[in-house]
Design an enzyme around this catalytic site. Sequence first.
Site, mmCIF file in Angstrom:
data_model
loop_
_atom_site.group_PDB
_atom_site.id
_atom_site.type_symbol
_atom_site.label_atom_id
_atom_site.label_comp_id
_atom_site.label_asym_id
_atom_site.label_seq_id
_atom_site.Cartn_x
_atom_site.Cartn_y
_atom_site.Cartn_z
ATOM 1 N N SER A 285 42.947 31.214 36.925
ATOM 2 C CA SER A 285 43.166 32.231 37.883
ATOM 3 C C SER A 285 42.044 32.367 38.692
ATOM 4 O O SER A 285 40.822 32.343 37.103
ATOM 5 C CB SER A 285 43.101 33.282 37.534
ATOM 6 O OG SER A 285 43.506 34.582 37.978
ATOM 7 N N GLY A 286 41.335 32.880 39.573
ATOM 8 C CA GLY A 286 39.498 32.067 39.781
ATOM 9 C C GLY A 286 39.318 31.091 40.823
ATOM 10 O O GLY A 286 38.063 31.623 40.394
ATOM 11 N N ASN B 106 39.559 37.870 37.945
ATOM 12 C CA ASN B 106 38.773 37.911 40.043
ATOM 13 C C ASN B 106 39.385 39.202 40.847
ATOM 14 O O ASN B 106 40.425 39.560 40.461
ATOM 15 C CB ASN B 106 40.571 36.349 40.433
ATOM 16 C CG ASN B 106 39.935 36.217 41.509
ATOM 17 O OD1 ASN B 106 39.446 36.186 42.855
ATOM 18 N ND2 ASN B 106 41.018 35.598 42.360
ATOM 19 N N SER C 145 45.495 36.848 43.823
ATOM 20 C CA SER C 145 46.480 36.395 44.576
ATOM 21 C C SER C 145 47.620 36.886 43.229
ATOM 22 O O SER C 145 48.071 36.116 42.205
ATOM 23 C CB SER C 145 46.877 35.361 45.069
ATOM 24 O OG SER C 145 45.476 34.888 45.765
ATOM 25 N N GLY D 289 47.456 31.788 39.151
ATOM 26 C CA GLY D 289 46.723 30.542 38.478
ATOM 27 C C GLY D 289 47.068 30.458 36.909
ATOM 28 O O GLY D 289 47.180 31.543 36.429
HETATM 29 N N1 LIG Z 1 34.921 27.325 48.263
HETATM 30 C C1 LIG Z 1 34.219 28.775 47.986
HETATM 31 N N2 LIG Z 1 32.977 29.888 48.630
HETATM 32 C C2 LIG Z 1 32.847 30.904 48.012
HETATM 33 N N3 LIG Z 1 33.143 31.322 47.705
HETATM 34 C C3 LIG Z 1 34.751 31.172 46.924
HETATM 35 C C4 LIG Z 1 35.172 29.821 47.236
HETATM 36 N N4 LIG Z 1 35.677 29.211 46.523
HETATM 37 C C5 LIG Z 1 36.095 31.144 45.790
HETATM 38 N N5 LIG Z 1 35.570 31.970 45.720
HETATM 39 C C6 LIG Z 1 34.555 33.327 45.704
HETATM 40 O O1 LIG Z 1 35.715 33.226 44.095
HETATM 41 C C7 LIG Z 1 36.652 34.696 44.389
HETATM 42 C C8 LIG Z 1 37.857 34.543 43.459
HETATM 43 O O2 LIG Z 1 38.774 32.686 44.765
HETATM 44 P P1 LIG Z 1 40.398 32.560 45.185
HETATM 45 O O3 LIG Z 1 40.474 34.977 45.195
HETATM 46 O O4 LIG Z 1 40.389 32.238 45.870
HETATM 47 O O5 LIG Z 1 41.029 31.990 43.248
HETATM 48 P P2 LIG Z 1 42.591 31.807 42.826
HETATM 49 O O6 LIG Z 1 41.842 30.738 42.595
HETATM 50 O O7 LIG Z 1 43.774 32.070 44.467
HETATM 51 O O8 LIG Z 1 42.754 33.435 42.508
HETATM 52 P P3 LIG Z 1 44.037 33.987 41.507
HETATM 53 O O9 LIG Z 1 45.051 32.659 40.886
HETATM 54 O O10 LIG Z 1 43.563 34.903 40.805
HETATM 55 O O11 LIG Z 1 44.648 34.153 42.630
HETATM 56 C C9 LIG Z 1 36.607 35.118 45.781
HETATM 57 O O12 LIG Z 1 37.136 36.266 45.729
HETATM 58 C C10 LIG Z 1 35.937 34.386 45.837
HETATM 59 O O13 LIG Z 1 34.940 35.389 46.111
#
Ligand SMILES: Nc1ncnc2c1ncn2[C@@H]1O[C@H](COP(=O)(O)OP(=O)(O)OP(=O)(O)O)[C@@H](O)[C@H]1O
Length: 674
Positions: free
Chosen positions: A153-154, A200, A204, A459
Amino acid sequence: MEDGKPVWAPHPTDGFQLGMIVDIGAGALTIEPFNRKGKTFLASMNQVFPAEEDVNKHMEDNCSLMYLNEGTLLNNVRVRYSKDKIYTYVANILIAVNPYYDIPKLYAPETIKSYQGRSLGTLPPHVYAIADKAYRDMRVLKMSQSIIVSGESGAGKTENTKFVLRYLTTSYGTGQDIDERIVQANPLLEAFGNAKTVRNNNSSRFGKFVEIHFNEKSKVVGGFVSHYLLEKSRICMQSKEERNYHIFYRLCAGASEDIRQRLHLDSPDSFRYLNRGCTRYFASKDTDKQIMQNRKSPEHVKLGALKDPLLDDQGDFNRMCGAMKKIGLDDTEKLDLFRVVAGVLHLGNIDFEETGSTSGGCILMNQSSQKLAYCADLLGLDQEDLRVSLTTRVMLTTAGGAKGTVIKVPLRVEQANNARDAMAKAVYSCLFDHVVRRVNQCFPFKTSSNFIGVLDIAGFEYFEHNSFEQFCINYCNEKLQQFFNERILKEEQELYQREGLGVNEVHYVDNQDCIDLVEAKLVGILDILDEENRLPQPSDHHFANTIHSQHKDHFRLTVPRKSKLAVHRNVRDDEGFIVRHFAGAVCYETIQFVEKNNDALHMSLESLVCESKDKFVRELFENSNNSKDSKQKAGKLSFISVGNKFKQMHTEHPSLTSCHISPPPVFVYGLCVP
Ligand SMILES: Nc1ncnc2c1ncn2[C@@H]1O[C@H](COP(=O)(O)OP(=O)(O)OP(=O)(O)O)[C@@H](O)[C@H]1O
């Protein structure tokens, strides 16, 4: 490995440290770290790895390293990360490290252009290159493709998923607004399905598989989103630093005064479903000033706004309204959605008290009458019917002379609280189903030749305190890891063998035993939990005890007191269990497992909502998956297993386990920098 050569040896906090072997003993090596001359330590042979000659040099593909091992791989990714190069390949797999800030030009339109039609490896590693490879493979092989985005996650899974979608629609769209609609759908889905967690701010809380469909000329013709299992417990309860779904706060912060009054909205601290978690809004210095004082909770006033460069509740509310318009939702439909969200909030504020009579049962507290009226009005229900349905339960007698007679059983306070929360969860999750359905109607397509699918599920999660939600999410991730093992490690090695390549066998840990521990028939944790739910007096303690006695010597399962972390050693055997997952050991505390595993909404409440005077609310229930569940439970025990829905997901949605594609899917692995 030889004396004097640089090696990566274990380090208690950094993972690995660079050093030199100064002595080779029987089974152990003596290592002298380069940055602490003279301070030698012992490390077992299998934890020490040869390092590259120049540890500051980095490679775009880990496979190009002279030595490929955990130490060199991590160092390569680390060196690259320090230079803002967040992407690195391992052959066809892309590793992405979350930078947590916008790297200039990394996703600019000109960058998109530069990757079009370019083979993997000709330009620096990028998620765009992965998207383009999937596209080119789809054209050449005339087969649908999938990209699997995985990681804790995150780690950046959702952000990278969005970059893939934007890349494909920008590069290979038809220039019609369908491309824009596919991208616009995200703010709407995120408003209803994302929430702030400790890991995070925009996590999601549902899994999704987004398909971008292409015509015979390989141009984007539409899209389709499948969603999996929204985290329902969050609708009624969040931990102290977490929040409910963004939409609740965005509506409180951003709705016009007119809507606010029509929906009887107030600041987040005035709603039970919000005030046990964090009640602060996301806002910048400027936008915080624009939010009226009476919309802010005392916590927000005292501590100020939550800060995140990508989140702003008031601004996001307006952006979401813009996105709704773009994808074709008119003002009436928009208000319908908000009405149901507000209805859920008012429902949560209804309190019960004992009647004091001998028959047991409960009544609504006096001060709840107003909340009842608001809720009934917003959801199109009759106030009195709602009152009765929340405090009694209709049952059909199944035996004796009076078989089939309807009787009303009064509910105790605790049962009425559960009924209220079950109704809130059912209404909100039907609303979420509707949002996804509505989004799918916005980019319809008659026919398509092939699609590129992107899988983004919640995640792997491990906190100090882990509950049923983490258990389900981690089980899904365990399944995904197994798929990865099968498709990448096992099948690739079989291919090498068939082709007579003398590649050394790569050993990996098969996680089938962990999956069996969770999902095996009768003895798996999920079935044990379901069994507990069916007992006349289910108990979380009894459930934990059963797991331990059933799996006494299981390698993957142990008691909390054996944890490496002191905080878990205080958890009693009948209060939790530890599972050794592929990504690490997680201690689950079993309190509320039984309650959270039950998704049942009692029949009187369900019928009430299904017969709402409000067409929108009625249709929410008619069209949602819940109606399937209600058939299943008609006249039966009122229990619907959440855990088993997770299990079924893998059989009903083959995209999650076999990806219905024959070429290996492209993986993107996300990493989080703590
Ligand atoms: N490539 C990137 N560039 C800039 N910031 C990023 C990038 N990837 C992620 N982030 C930052 O990290 C935060 C968390 O990313 P994201 O929501 O995509 O995580 P996730 O793996 O989908 O987590 P979860 O499983 O909790 O949904 C985003 O809100 C953003 O602020």
